[in-house]
Motif scaffolding. Sequence first.
Motif, PDB file in Angstrom:
ATOM      1  N   TYR A 103       0.849  -1.191   0.000  1.00  0.00           N
ATOM      2  CA  TYR A 103       0.000   0.000   0.000  1.00  0.00           C
ATOM      3  C   TYR A 103       0.883   1.240   0.000  1.00  0.00           C
ATOM      4  N   LEU A 104       1.028   1.850  -1.186  1.00  0.00           N
ATOM      5  CA  LEU A 104       1.951   2.959  -1.389  1.00  0.00           C
ATOM      6  C   LEU A 104       1.376   4.291  -0.930  1.00  0.00           C
ATOM      7  N   THR A 105       0.061   4.342  -0.728  1.00  0.00           N
ATOM      8  CA  THR A 105      -0.605   5.570  -0.295  1.00  0.00           C
ATOM      9  C   THR A 105      -0.820   5.525   1.210  1.00  0.00           C
ATOM     10  N   ASP A 106      -0.475   6.619   1.888  1.00  0.00           N
ATOM     11  CA  ASP A 106      -0.698   6.733   3.325  1.00  0.00           C
ATOM     12  C   ASP A 106      -2.158   7.143   3.555  1.00  0.00           C
ATOM     13  N   PRO A 107      -2.961   6.281   4.211  1.00  0.00           N
ATOM     14  CA  PRO A 107      -4.363   6.633   4.419  1.00  0.00           C
ATOM     15  C   PRO A 107      -4.555   7.879   5.284  1.00  0.00           C
ATOM     16  N   THR A 159      -2.950  10.666   4.813  1.00  0.00           N
ATOM     17  CA  THR A 159      -2.910  11.815   3.912  1.00  0.00           C
ATOM     18  C   THR A 159      -3.929  11.699   2.774  1.00  0.00           C
ATOM     19  N   GLU A 160      -4.384  10.471   2.466  1.00  0.00           N
ATOM     20  CA  GLU A 160      -5.400  10.265   1.425  1.00  0.00           C
ATOM     21  C   GLU A 160      -6.425   9.253   1.926  1.00  0.00           C
ATOM     22  N   PRO A 161      -7.465   9.752   2.628  1.00  0.00           N
ATOM     23  CA  PRO A 161      -8.463   8.833   3.176  1.00  0.00           C
ATOM     24  C   PRO A 161      -9.380   8.197   2.117  1.00  0.00           C
ATOM     25  N   LYS A 178      -8.523   6.467  -4.356  1.00  0.00           N
ATOM     26  CA  LYS A 178      -7.335   7.151  -4.881  1.00  0.00           C
ATOM     27  C   LYS A 178      -6.039   6.486  -4.413  1.00  0.00           C
ATOM     28  N   TRP A 179      -6.141   5.331  -3.782  1.00  0.00           N
ATOM     29  CA  TRP A 179      -4.950   4.658  -3.272  1.00  0.00           C
ATOM     30  C   TRP A 179      -4.157   4.010  -4.401  1.00  0.00           C
ATOM     31  N   GLU A 180      -2.821   4.010  -4.235  1.00  0.00           N
ATOM     32  CA  GLU A 180      -1.943   3.299  -5.152  1.00  0.00           C
ATOM     33  C   GLU A 180      -1.442   2.039  -4.446  1.00  0.00           C
TER      34      GLU A 180
END
Length: 168
Positions: free
Chosen positions: A145-149, A151-153, A157-159
Amino acid sequence: MSGPAGEPTVEERGEQPYAYIRGSVRMDGFAAIADRLGELIGWLSGQGAGFAGAPFFRFNTVDMAGESEVEAGIPVVSLPEPEGDIRVGVLPPGRYATVRHLGHPDQMFDVITALREWAVREGLEWDMREEDGGVERWGCRLESYLTDPATEPDMGKWEIELSFRLAD
């Protein structure tokens, strides 16, 4: 591949130390292991462990009809002493087929299917064997999970990067 996923690639990786919590979960009860990532991050931070990459889930077995053995893990710079449910290990080196997905984790099934179909077309074999009852035992199958939840809930939009180890 169509949709928001990128094109798969094959990359060589060295071994990677990591800390993890292992669980046995049904796919519809995946939160039981996923929710432990925060605990692992907090523990590692308290140990002063340096993170060496994104949090991931390592699927040791995949059983779509039953329980799968899954690890919630985090790559680390050096291995801390294990404690309680928290264990340490090393991800194996080798060639990995990887692909990135931008979108909700619930959309991963189609991305996994496309990655597996791509590997067949490319003549690649997985570091995986099938056991009784159609259970797959993987040498190393990661969902990072490359996206920090924090900063991006918005999970849409998660990578997420899939990395499946190839047979030697």
